[in-house]
Every structure is written in C-alpha cells, then in structure tokens.
Design an enzyme around this catalytic site. Structure first.
Site, PDB file in Angstrom:
ATOM      1  N   ASP A  20      -1.745 -12.575  -1.669  1.00 39.95           N
ATOM      2  CA  ASP A  20      -1.276 -11.983  -2.445  1.00 39.95           C
ATOM      3  C   ASP A  20      -1.308 -12.529  -3.737  1.00 39.95           C
ATOM      4  OD1 ASP A  20      -0.228  -9.472  -3.627  1.00 39.95           O
ATOM      5  OD2 ASP A  20       1.542 -10.151  -2.340  1.00 39.95           O
ATOM      6  N   HIS A  22      -0.605  -9.925  -6.749  1.00 41.09           N
ATOM      7  CA  HIS A  22       0.126  -8.827  -7.119  1.00 41.09           C
ATOM      8  C   HIS A  22       1.100  -9.625  -7.231  1.00 41.09           C
ATOM      9  CE1 HIS A  22      -1.904  -6.449  -4.520  1.00 41.09           C
ATOM     10  NE2 HIS A  22      -2.009  -5.737  -5.502  1.00 41.09           N
TER      11      HIS A  22
END
Length: 70
Positions: A20, A22
């Site tokens: 991930d 983000h």
C-alpha cells in the site's frame, strides 16, 4: 527510518505495511503525534512486518501505528 527530536509522552513506530503506497493518513497521524509530544519513528510506505517489530524493540516503543488499505 526517521525519528523526531521531541522528547515527551512516549515513542510510536508508524508506517504503511505491505504494498500500500497511500500515505496521507499516516502522515497526518504522525504530525498530530509529534505536535502532541510523542517521538515518532516513521518507517514510511512499503514497510515489512519485521521492520515494525525490529523498530519497536530497538526503540522500546510504547505503540505501533500500522496503516493499510488491504
């Protein structure tokens, strides 16, 4: 791994686990923690689970904040 210089309430290891990328949420949390007097050890994005454990043990962290969308 980056560490803030502010002494205070405790030490927190933060990062984004797995694939991930983000990071906006964890960056906001790191900012709030630093402003509240915590020492923050940021592992950044793409951190492996072992990195969290190693950093927590090395720094005698009081808490782990792990972010992931998975």
């Amino acid at each position: 791994m980056s560490t803030s210089d502010s002494p205070g309430k405790g030490t927190v290891v933060t990062g984004v686990i797995g694939d991930d990328v983000h990071v906006i949420g964890i960056r906001l949390m790191e900012y709030a923690l630093r402003q509240s007097g915590f020492t923050v050890i940021s592992l950044g994005p793409l951190a492996a689970p072992k990195e969290f454990v190693d950093a927590a043990v090395e720094s005698a962290a009081d808490a782990l904040f792990i972010s992931s969308l998975n």
